[in-house]
Scaffold this motif. Structure first.
Motif, PDB file in Angstrom:
ATOM      1  N   UNK A 116      14.768  -4.478  -9.294  1.00 43.94           N
ATOM      2  CA  UNK A 116      13.557  -5.097  -8.748  1.00 43.94           C
ATOM      3  C   UNK A 116      12.642  -4.055  -8.119  1.00 43.94           C
ATOM      4  N   UNK A 117      13.226  -3.065  -7.447  1.00 42.45           N
ATOM      5  CA  UNK A 117      12.385  -2.037  -6.836  1.00 42.45           C
ATOM      6  C   UNK A 117      11.681  -1.187  -7.891  1.00 42.45           C
ATOM      7  N   UNK A 118      12.340  -0.934  -9.007  1.00 39.95           N
ATOM      8  CA  UNK A 118      11.674  -0.237 -10.101  1.00 39.95           C
ATOM      9  C   UNK A 118      10.527  -1.076 -10.656  1.00 39.95           C
ATOM     10  N   UNK A 119      10.765  -2.380 -10.811  1.00 41.52           N
ATOM     11  CA  UNK A 119       9.715  -3.276 -11.291  1.00 41.52           C
ATOM     12  C   UNK A 119       8.533  -3.345 -10.346  1.00 41.52           C
ATOM     13  N   UNK A 120       8.815  -3.387  -9.044  1.00 35.74           N
ATOM     14  CA  UNK A 120       7.763  -3.416  -8.030  1.00 35.74           C
ATOM     15  C   UNK A 120       6.911  -2.135  -8.107  1.00 35.74           C
ATOM     16  N   UNK A 121       7.578  -0.999  -8.188  1.00 36.09           N
ATOM     17  CA  UNK A 121       6.875   0.288  -8.215  1.00 36.09           C
ATOM     18  C   UNK A 121       5.960   0.392  -9.436  1.00 36.09           C
ATOM     19  N   UNK A 122       6.480   0.078 -10.608  1.00 34.64           N
ATOM     20  CA  UNK A 122       5.684   0.206 -11.829  1.00 34.64           C
ATOM     21  C   UNK A 122       4.552  -0.816 -11.882  1.00 34.64           C
ATOM     22  N   UNK A 123       4.784  -2.014 -11.370  1.00 36.47           N
ATOM     23  CA  UNK A 123       3.719  -3.031 -11.352  1.00 36.47           C
ATOM     24  C   UNK A 123       2.572  -2.605 -10.448  1.00 36.47           C
ATOM     25  N   UNK A 171       6.785   1.637  -1.161  1.00 37.66           N
ATOM     26  CA  UNK A 171       7.707   0.626  -1.666  1.00 37.66           C
ATOM     27  C   UNK A 171       8.861   1.247  -2.430  1.00 37.66           C
ATOM     28  N   UNK A 172       8.648   2.437  -3.006  1.00 37.74           N
ATOM     29  CA  UNK A 172       9.690   3.074  -3.806  1.00 37.74           C
ATOM     30  C   UNK A 172      10.701   3.842  -2.954  1.00 37.74           C
ATOM     31  N   UNK A 173      10.371   4.135  -1.695  1.00 37.95           N
ATOM     32  CA  UNK A 173      11.245   4.959  -0.862  1.00 37.95           C
ATOM     33  C   UNK A 173      12.662   4.401  -0.703  1.00 37.95           C
ATOM     34  N   UNK A 174      12.866   3.068  -0.582  1.00 43.38           N
ATOM     35  CA  UNK A 174      14.244   2.576  -0.448  1.00 43.38           C
ATOM     36  C   UNK A 174      15.116   2.835  -1.682  1.00 43.38           C
ATOM     37  N   UNK A 175      14.509   3.044  -2.871  1.00 40.67           N
ATOM     38  CA  UNK A 175      15.312   3.224  -4.079  1.00 40.67           C
ATOM     39  C   UNK A 175      16.218   4.450  -3.985  1.00 40.67           C
ATOM     40  N   UNK A 176      15.701   5.643  -3.653  1.00 41.35           N
ATOM     41  CA  UNK A 176      16.625   6.784  -3.525  1.00 41.35           C
ATOM     42  C   UNK A 176      17.641   6.602  -2.407  1.00 41.35           C
ATOM     43  N   UNK A 184      -7.717   2.226  -5.932  1.00 43.13           N
ATOM     44  CA  UNK A 184      -6.671   2.915  -6.699  1.00 43.13           C
ATOM     45  C   UNK A 184      -5.740   3.675  -5.765  1.00 43.13           C
ATOM     46  N   UNK A 185      -6.336   4.457  -4.859  1.00 46.41           N
ATOM     47  CA  UNK A 185      -5.508   5.209  -3.915  1.00 46.41           C
ATOM     48  C   UNK A 185      -4.757   4.278  -2.965  1.00 46.41           C
ATOM     49  N   UNK A 186      -5.350   3.141  -2.646  1.00 44.24           N
ATOM     50  CA  UNK A 186      -4.675   2.182  -1.765  1.00 44.24           C
ATOM     51  C   UNK A 186      -3.384   1.668  -2.407  1.00 44.24           C
ATOM     52  N   UNK A 187      -3.466   1.289  -3.675  1.00 46.99           N
ATOM     53  CA  UNK A 187      -2.273   0.773  -4.353  1.00 46.99           C
ATOM     54  C   UNK A 187      -1.256   1.881  -4.622  1.00 46.99           C
ATOM     55  N   UNK A 188      -1.727   3.093  -4.913  1.00 50.58           N
ATOM     56  CA  UNK A 188      -0.797   4.209  -5.106  1.00 50.58           C
ATOM     57  C   UNK A 188      -0.028   4.506  -3.816  1.00 50.58           C
ATOM     58  N   UNK A 189      -0.708   4.430  -2.683  1.00 49.39           N
ATOM     59  CA  UNK A 189      -0.054   4.716  -1.399  1.00 49.39           C
ATOM     60  C   UNK A 189       1.040   3.697  -1.105  1.00 49.39           C
ATOM     61  N   UNK A 190       0.740   2.420  -1.293  1.00 47.94           N
ATOM     62  CA  UNK A 190       1.732   1.390  -0.998  1.00 47.94           C
ATOM     63  C   UNK A 190       2.855   1.406  -2.030  1.00 47.94           C
ATOM     64  N   UNK A 191       2.535   1.734  -3.289  1.00 49.16           N
ATOM     65  CA  UNK A 191       3.584   1.859  -4.310  1.00 49.16           C
ATOM     66  C   UNK A 191       4.580   2.951  -3.927  1.00 49.16           C
ATOM     67  N   UNK A 192       4.077   4.057  -3.398  1.00 53.56           N
ATOM     68  CA  UNK A 192       4.958   5.150  -2.970  1.00 53.56           C
ATOM     69  C   UNK A 192       5.873   4.703  -1.839  1.00 53.56           C
TER      70      UNK A 192
END
Length: 503
Positions: free
Chosen positions: A96-103, A193-198, A183-191
């Motif tokens: 799900x976290x991968x899906x969230x990041x890519x979306x 959101x991905x932090x818990x994955x590692x 664009x930068x706003x969504x890129x920032x939040x995507x980053x």
């Protein structure tokens, strides 16, 4: 008296590491939520999209309502690779976290909203994977904390993470968009959101658990990760194709039916909102007579949902009516609060502060009080206080619309709103958790929490049309009244005592 409305029984408190885990899981789900909801609606408003079409985008948030349709899959299947090393529940969370990041990446690179169908496609995918993460985490929580006293702290930690991350995403996105662009706003939040994955990847292998149903082999971490990433890529691509196909079909149907932004959809929405209650009422006489070994009750696909109606008998109707309207005002307010701020002339920087420092402090305080009330008070009283608080949180926006814009006005109104809805959310999550049969924690919680938002989000999709008819002040008066109306159903729930097979 319904056991969930009675005094809570004593039970051990959950350990701190478990609370920390659910703080993290709440953050993982909270970060993307605003990005397909409030932030997206604000983005569309800044691009001068018609308010009725903005209201239609609120229907993206309807997707979590139907999570019960795929929730059983999370009990029966696991993600190859991820599950063998980290366990079934975490495998779904990682996918799900991968899906969230890519979306969110896709939403970032289509942030000009020149093609609204494309915007809707990636918003729906973001909603789907966010919801799937919540389903896995909620089922696990109910397994780990089966009593009301245990649920109070767990829900508080989860909602602290969820609501804090939600408002950080909202304020952070508005601030970054104000300085740069969407664009930068969504890129920032995507980053973020991905932090818990590692962090999840770095965790130790999972022990055998009820969720897995068997002992776990533990291949090397790198082999499990590689296999999991390959399987995830295939699943994510399939979800993209299926979602795009369904979206195209729905747009074709709407176009042929003549539905546009000028169509009065409110009567249609209200009719659709009533249908589930009619269907349930018609099916109930048959369900309540089923024997324990009846195929409908033993079915892996529908058994968990039939069990809800069988256990509560006719009392399930007022119970579900209460569940369906308790969060009504909260959802309606979330839909139009940001477009209203934009219409009232507030800047993105002012909105960022209201959605950030103000909202996070207020929300954390409200969740803390609500979690404490849910663990210590009779739930009937706690639910009543939550409903009244929610009504006040909605009505404060009537005042905001009528007075001249200023920092103090937007910050005070946002603080009251977030505090009230944080309190309401904590109490309500504990209440829903106590309704669940421990035999079906994932499926039943998914059904009840989804049903809780069916009517509110159906109506929210017509919010833009309502606003054009009654104005912003009339809209928020209505939202507050619907929040308070939930109290009228509480007396009819007193006899909603679940029966057992030997009843």
């Amino acid at each position: 008296m319904h056991p969930t409305l009675a005094e809570p029984a004593a039970a051990p408190r959950p350990p701190l590491e478990r609370l920390a885990l659910y703080l993290l899981l709440g953050s993982s789900a909270g970060l993307p939520f605003y990005m397909f909801n409030a932030v997206l609606l604000l983005r569309l408003a800044r691009h001068d999209v018609d308010i009725v079409l903005i209201g239609f985008f609120a229907w993206v948030a309807l997707l979590p309502v139907f999570k019960f349709t795929w929730a059983p899959l999370l009990d029966r299947f696991a993600i190859p690779g991820f599950s063998r090393f980290w366990g079934s529940r975490r495998s779904w969370i990682m996918l799900s976290q991968l899906g969230i990041f890519l979306s969110m990446l896709a939403m970032a690179f289509t942030s000009d909203d020149k093609s609204l169908p494309v915007t809707a496609l990636f918003a729906v995918l973001l909603a789907f994977w966010t919801t799937t993460l919540e389903v896995a985490a909620d089922g696990w929580r109910i397994e780990l904390a089966p009593t009301q006293v245990e649920q109070g702290p767990m829900v508080t930690a989860n909602l602290w993470g969820y609501r804090s991350a939600m408002v950080v995403a909202g304020s952070g996105a508005a601030y970054v968009a104000g300085q740069f662009d969407w664009t930068w706003a969504y890129l920032a939040i995507a980053t973020l959101a991905f932090l818990p994955f590692p962090l999840l990847c770095a965790m130790r292998p999972s022990e055998p658990s009820p969720a897995s149903g068997r002992g776990l082999e533990t291949p090397s971490r790198s082999a499990a990760l590689a296999t999991g990433l390959i399987a995830s890529a295939a699943i994510l691509f399939l979800s993209l194709v299926v979602t795009a196909t369904i979206g195209w079909l729905l747009l074709e149907i709407a176009g042929r039916a003549g539905i546009t932004s000028k169509t009065n959809i409110t009567p249609i929405v209200l009719l659709l909102a009533i249908l589930p209650f009619v269907v349930l009422a018609l099916a109930l006489p048959w369900i309540r007579r089923l024997e324990p070994d009846a195929p409908a009750r033993r079915s892996a696909a529908i058994g968990p949902y039939v069990d809800v109606f069988w256990r509560y008998d006719y009392a399930v109707l007022p119970l579900l009516a209460f569940v369906a309207i308790y969060r009504m005002g909260d959802v309606m307010t979330l839909t139009l609060s940001h477009p209203m701020w934009n219409a009232r002339g507030y800047s993105l920087n002012q909105i960022a502060i209201a959605d950030g420092p103000v909202a996070i402090v207020s929300s954390v305080a409200g969740v803390a009080l609500g979690g404490w009330m849910a663990a210590r008070w009779r739930l009937g009283l706690a639910l009543t206080v939550g409903a009244l608080g929610s009504a006040m949180g909605n009505w404060v926006f009537v005042w905001l619309w009528q007075v001249p814009p200023s920092n103090s006005v937007i910050y005070l109104s946002a603080g009251i709103d977030q505090f009230a809805h944080g309190l309401e959310s904590a109490v309500f999550v504990v209440y829903l958790s106590m309704l669940v049969n421990p035999r079906y924690p994932v499926a039943q919680y998914a059904f009840l929490s989804g049903f809780a938002f069916l009517l509110p989000r159906l109506v929210a999709g017509a919010s833009g049309a309502m606003q054009k008819q009654i104005g912003y002040d009339g809209f928020f008066w209505l939202a507050g009244g619907l929040s308070a109306a939930a109290i009228l159903i509480l007396p009819f729930m007193a006899n909603a005592k679940p029966r057992t097979d030997d009843a």
